[in-house]
Design an enzyme around this catalytic site. Structure first.
Site, PDB file in Angstrom:
ATOM      1  N   LYS A  91       0.852  -1.179   0.000  1.00  0.00           N
ATOM      2  CA  LYS A  91       0.000   0.000   0.000  1.00  0.00           C
ATOM      3  C   LYS A  91       0.888   1.228   0.000  1.00  0.00           C
ATOM      4  CE  LYS A  91      -4.586   0.699   0.344  1.00  0.00           C
ATOM      5  NZ  LYS A  91      -5.643  -0.142  -0.214  1.00  0.00           N
ATOM      6  N   VAL A 192     -24.803   4.232  -0.284  1.00  0.00           N
ATOM      7  CA  VAL A 192     -25.203   3.807  -1.628  1.00  0.00           C
ATOM      8  C   VAL A 192     -24.476   4.651  -2.677  1.00  0.00           C
ATOM      9  CG1 VAL A 192     -27.403   2.733  -1.063  1.00  0.00           C
ATOM     10  CG2 VAL A 192     -27.319   5.207  -1.374  1.00  0.00           C
ATOM     11  N   GLY A 193     -23.188   4.811  -2.451  1.00  0.00           N
ATOM     12  CA  GLY A 193     -22.342   5.512  -3.404  1.00  0.00           C
ATOM     13  C   GLY A 193     -21.837   4.583  -4.481  1.00  0.00           C
ATOM     14  N   LYS A 194     -20.528   4.631  -4.758  1.00  0.00           N
ATOM     15  CA  LYS A 194     -19.963   3.898  -5.892  1.00  0.00           C
ATOM     16  C   LYS A 194     -20.278   2.407  -5.828  1.00  0.00           C
ATOM     17  CE  LYS A 194     -15.590   5.047  -6.015  1.00  0.00           C
ATOM     18  NZ  LYS A 194     -14.209   5.138  -6.544  1.00  0.00           N
ATOM     19  N   VAL A 195     -20.030   1.777  -4.681  1.00  0.00           N
ATOM     20  CA  VAL A 195     -20.268   0.339  -4.552  1.00  0.00           C
ATOM     21  C   VAL A 195     -21.714   0.053  -4.172  1.00  0.00           C
ATOM     22  CG1 VAL A 195     -19.646  -1.749  -3.279  1.00  0.00           C
ATOM     23  CG2 VAL A 195     -17.864  -0.130  -3.963  1.00  0.00           C
ATOM     24  N   GLY A 196     -22.223   0.803  -3.205  1.00  0.00           N
ATOM     25  CA  GLY A 196     -23.545   0.517  -2.660  1.00  0.00           C
ATOM     26  C   GLY A 196     -24.660   0.539  -3.676  1.00  0.00           C
ATOM     27  N   HIS A 197     -24.611   1.458  -4.640  1.00  0.00           N
ATOM     28  CA  HIS A 197     -25.727   1.521  -5.586  1.00  0.00           C
ATOM     29  C   HIS A 197     -25.706   0.326  -6.541  1.00  0.00           C
ATOM     30  CE1 HIS A 197     -23.179   3.229  -8.852  1.00  0.00           C
ATOM     31  NE2 HIS A 197     -24.179   2.934  -9.654  1.00  0.00           N
TER      32      HIS A 197
END
Length: 364
Positions: A91, A192-197
């Protein structure tokens, strides 16, 4: 995977003398002309070149940045091992506010430092960095993933991250209820942004009822406009975890969602979400187990994104990546079986499996 503290002495102790250390290499990078200050941490290359994203964040101190890089790199070793990838864990963190100091010159300087490692570390996006940034880094470094399709990359990795979480959720349902279908189940999605939606789309296609919340009203409105039925919204996460009849809780926003305050009031029987570092401290999973709540380890079920970016190194093929992400279903079931066999929580079982794979790779 215990976190280290932010003092310099504790960082050095962790790196050289503690069970949480064992990192192969830590590189401090500075380019005065562009203002770059960065840390690249390589935890393990036992399974192959270290792979992990670049976090761009205004750390309170350089020691805090080093500590974060060490923790994140170690976590990537476990995630990549459980995803079945031929990659170790690494990382990088860039110190500073990306809104204030991010420039092409800084990203190019960072790319030169990554390139100087000769492929021991492969970078990608993380908090504060995006596909467009990786396109810039790639101008100086061939070991860059998460690029745009126009530049030979896979683009947005949230698509397969959500798909992998959905597979982990199906496996959790299979383990607890004997049926992987989520039809008729109620699933709460926090974030519910990039992944959540994307996750909501999978859940609705499978017939689940979905309850959502997000700090961004526009994100909630987008989901409700697309799904006038079968999806409801609540004010905040505190309300979501108390929803009566909730079957599954999916934290898809910030880490630390499972803590001493939330676990006692959580109504769901399963926790399976995309957020990293969901357990605020090591004792939380025992609290979940004592309440009969099944926890799907976050770094296992959210590995679809790293599977996607890793595939760029071999000439990206979406169908091939999706097939690999689908195996998260079987991996999650294997973790639950190992947990039951060893009499330990699922996160501890996942750690044991990952550590075994890395140890076997080190043997001559």
């Amino acid at each position: 995977m215990t976190d280290v503290t932010s003092s310099a002495d504790d960082v050095l102790h962790t790196l050289f003398r503690s069970d949480q250390g064992g990192h192969e290499q830590v590189v401090l990078c500075q380019d005065r002309a562009s203002g770059l200050k960065a840390v690249i941490a390589i935890h393990s290359t036992a399974l192959g070149p270290a792979l992990g994203g670049t976090r761009f964040y205004p750390y309170a101190s350089e020691a805090e940045a080093v500590a974060d890089a060490l923790n994140l790199a170690r976590g990537m070793s476990y995630k990549n091992a459980m995803a079945g990838l031929d990659h170790g864990g690494g990382k990088a963190v860039i110190i500073g506010d990306p809104e204030q100091i991010k420039t092409d010159e800084l990203l190019l300087a960072y790319g030169r430092f990554v390139a100087s490692l000769g492929g021991r570390y492969v970078t990608a996006c993380d908090v504060g960095t995006y596909v467009a940034d990786m396109d810039v880094v790639a101008r100086e470094c061939r070991w860059t993933t998460g690029r745009s399709p126009e530049n030979g990359g896979a683009g947005d990795s949230s698509v397969l991250t959500a798909y992998g979480v959905f597979q982990g959720m199906r496996a959790s349902a299979q383990h607890l209820w004997g049926d992987p279908s989520l039809r008729g189940r109620t699933v709460g999605v926090a974030g519910v942004g990039k992944v959540g939606h994307h996750l909501v789309e999978h859940l609705r296609e499978d017939g689940a009822e979905v309850v959502i919340t997000d700090v961004r009203a526009a994100s909630v409105r987008r989901i409700l406009d697309r799904h006038p039925s079968g999806v409801t919204a609540v004010a905040d996460t505190d309300a979501l975890i108390r929803v009566e009849g909730l079957d599954i809780y999916a934290p898809c926003a910030l880490g630390g969602a499972l803590n001493d305050d939330t676990v006692p009031v959580l109504t769901a029987r399963i926790v399976c979400g995309a957020a990293n570092n969901q357990l605020e401290h090591a004792g939380v999973e025992k609290d979940l187990s004592d309440r009969g709540i099944l926890y799907a380890p976050d770094y296992v079920v959210n590995a679809g994104g790293v599977i996607q970016v890793a595939d760029e190194l071999h000439g990206f093929d979406f169908d091939r990546c999706k097939a690999k992400a689908a195996r998260i279903f079987d991996t999650t079931l294997a973790i639950f079986a190992r947990a039951k066999e060893d009499g330990i929580p699922p996160a501890a079982a996942a750690d044991r499996i990952a550590e075994q794979r890395m140890a076997e790779a080190r043997r001559p």
